[in-house]
Design an enzyme around this catalytic site. Sequence first.
Site, PDB file in Angstrom:
ATOM      1  N   THR A 146       0.824  -1.441   0.044  1.00  0.00           N
ATOM      2  CA  THR A 146       0.067  -0.215  -0.104  1.00  0.00           C
ATOM      3  C   THR A 146       0.919   1.191   0.043  1.00  0.00           C
ATOM      4  OG1 THR A 146      -0.239  -0.178   2.330  1.00  0.00           O
ATOM      5  CG2 THR A 146      -1.949  -1.042   1.152  1.00  0.00           C
ATOM      6  N   SER A 728      -0.686   0.113  -4.788  1.00  0.00           N
ATOM      7  CA  SER A 728      -0.392   0.768  -4.100  1.00  0.00           C
ATOM      8  C   SER A 728      -1.483   1.915  -3.765  1.00  0.00           C
ATOM      9  CB  SER A 728       1.256   1.399  -4.596  1.00  0.00           C
ATOM     10  OG  SER A 728       0.773   2.161  -5.546  1.00  0.00           O
ATOM     11  N   HIS A 729      -1.117   2.798  -2.950  1.00  0.00           N
ATOM     12  CA  HIS A 729      -2.127   4.141  -2.706  1.00  0.00           C
ATOM     13  C   HIS A 729      -2.258   4.896  -3.955  1.00  0.00           C
ATOM     14  CE1 HIS A 729      -3.421   3.155   1.242  1.00  0.00           C
ATOM     15  NE2 HIS A 729      -2.304   3.079   1.768  1.00  0.00           N
ATOM     16  N   MET A 730      -1.021   5.198  -4.506  1.00  0.00           N
ATOM     17  CA  MET A 730      -0.769   6.185  -5.464  1.00  0.00           C
ATOM     18  C   MET A 730      -1.576   5.426  -6.728  1.00  0.00           C
ATOM     19  SD  MET A 730       0.721   9.055  -4.839  1.00  0.00           S
ATOM     20  CE  MET A 730       1.690   9.786  -5.997  1.00  0.00           C
ATOM     21  N   ARG A 733      -5.360   5.836  -6.179  1.00  0.00           N
ATOM     22  CA  ARG A 733      -5.692   7.395  -6.418  1.00  0.00           C
ATOM     23  C   ARG A 733      -5.619   7.767  -7.562  1.00  0.00           C
ATOM     24  NH1 ARG A 733      -8.223  10.071  -4.126  1.00  0.00           N
ATOM     25  NH2 ARG A 733      -7.137  12.052  -3.601  1.00  0.00           N
TER      26      ARG A 733
END
Length: 771
Positions: A146, A728-730, A733
């Site tokens: 993450t 991953s978070h990016m 997003r």
Amino acid sequence: MLQFSTKAETLKQLEQSLTRGKVLPQVSFTIDKLLSEPLAVKQEVISKFGAQRLIVRSSALAEDTGTESQAGKYVSVLDVLPENILDAAKEVAESFCDGNKKNQILVQPMLTDIQLSGVVFTLDPNTGGNYFVINYDTSGSSTLVTSGGGGGHLSTCYVFHGKTSEDGRINKVLDAAVEIMNLFNKKNIDIEFALTHNGELFILQARPLIMRVEQADFQRQSAAMERTYQFISRSIGMHPYLKGKRAIYGVMPDWNPAEMIGLRPTRLASSLYRKLITDGTWAYQRDEYGYRNLRSFPLMLDFCGLPYIDVRVSFNSFIPKQIDDTLSDKLANYYLDSLAQSPEKHDKVEFDIVFSCNTFDLSNRITVLSNHGFIKEEQDLLKESLRKLTNNIINVKDGLWITDTKKIEILDERREIIINSDLDIIPKIYWLLADCTRYGTLPFAGLARGGFVAVQMLKSLVSIGILTEQDYQNYLGGLQTISFQISEDWQNLSKTAFLKKYGHLRPGTYNIMSPRYDFSPETYFDEKSQYSDYMVKEKNPFLLSLKQYSDIQKEMEIQNFDGDVLTLFSFFKAAIEGREYSKFVFTKSLSYVLELFAELGETHGICREDMSYVECFIIDKLYSSSMDVKETLVKSIEEGKKYHAETMTFTMPPVIMSPDDIYSFYMPSGAPNFITLKEITGELYSGALERDAIAKKILLIPAADPGYDWIFSCNILGFITAYGGANSHMAIRANELGLPAIIGIGQKEFDRLSHVKKIHIDCANKKFEVL
């Protein structure tokens, strides 16, 4: 049926209902309670968990909703001692930015003894495909996936719905994911998990997976996958006209369609590539240059619209025709087995697996065959065959590349005749394509072969220690290739003269939607564009010492190369420059073909984008019949659109070695993750991340760290990271915001791109191009 709520509330529901996994116990409280009753909060945590180390996480009301995940926006504090719980909770609370005191804080035991952890998406958020996408790491961390961190522990696995993985650990995760989908009656879910060494699966989070594309129809997608499965099953075994016991398919070997037309090309692009190169031209050239005759075998196949090279056919085509059937079969099987053992070499098979020409180090390299059952006589026969084949190519008096160079000059003349003629659009397209094949891509294929041989021979001089790596770079840097000429001409020609010479170029050679330089110069150039910053550099001259000259001549005599050092280096120069020049010339014809297709569509009220779905083979029918043109175009477009819409939902591995691989596979290390299916062109920025500096740019940043979340408020075009995974978070997003991104491009490409000024990214086709 369960309902998604805050992170804490959702986990409470799962703790009571989930049977295929576990949920850690928790204490949760509001910001209001933290501020008004801190001692009560501390006592509740200590009473619940005793001396256990804890993780303190956010559980905001605006987090993990059906419209926005806010992934990575808020702080989590790891490895907290119970006596420090209030400080950790306040740190999390301070990361909330909306002032809502009803936001929650979630406290759970810190999970240890982790075997693997990661994230599973229950649909592919980029394509809408019915795949479980599992991104996990085996480092023992519960946050590496993450956080977008790098390292060699990350893996990305795809499993089609209803199928299983060969890895029992992954199947355990899939079983829990399916149960959670059923509990919430929802197809698109984002689930964080961790598996301990004793086999216990813990669900750390579950939230709606934000989708910007529609879910693919499962029945249609499943039927298409089954057709591909059956096709591969029928084709993968023995073939009477091919050597090698089985087939392998790849997107990068040989004429690498993944690079040339992308992984999900439209029909016009893929059909042009087939017509000009992979249906017949490629095999005709190999046969002419002394390799086995593979005419009638298409090199590129179509799996649900994804282009794959038939690697067995390719490997057969690199065997000299003088080699007998027994040794040919043995070689083909060795090549196929080598690729199967090292599939990461699929984009470099001719460098690391196949022996396709004579080089100065061939005697050393070929000894690897001794470890695979090849006796000395067989190795000697292969070397002698490659020696004769290579000498026929490199000869500067009557080498095969000389004829090909002359053919390219003919194409220039014939193209101008056709373009300036009074022929209608369809005959112009027909003859431009016919000439482009005969006088363009066919000689280009030969010159490309010559260029490859030249580079291999130069590298072998480095390998045996006569040339240094710097010598090699200096030699290539001193060649007058088209790339060098473009940089020189940009400095010296007027803009009008420059575009007249190079205006036909476009980033996507086969893509009708990619503007030509001369149609959209402002997209590619401005008055400040300076090639000199990174292309026009002070050159180090290439000079052979007397000793190097003498050593090369001796080696040529030992290896029985024809000619002398001067003629050899004359071949090197002519072949490498000729390869680039021939591509420049044939792509000019292709560029005109694409514009004529657009003009043909406009004549019949069809837009350029719709014409990208036409199959180029209809031109043969329209040229030789009185068929209704518009009706034929419209029918082809309808079929192409429908097929391409399905193609956009599929993901398959870069190398397919069995029919089952299309259902369950891993993405190899080094393959970056393209987020969204969008396409952008823009300035690449790798400097200090300052708000005013990064607006309307594509960012190059080291890692997909959640701390970079602020960049999304700066009107950036997209971003590229050296490290990070698809989950991953990016990545989450970027997908939510519809922002094109390349996650985890690898350090080597990252370093290379740090010197680049402008780039074109095509996420759907998983490709990028330096402009």
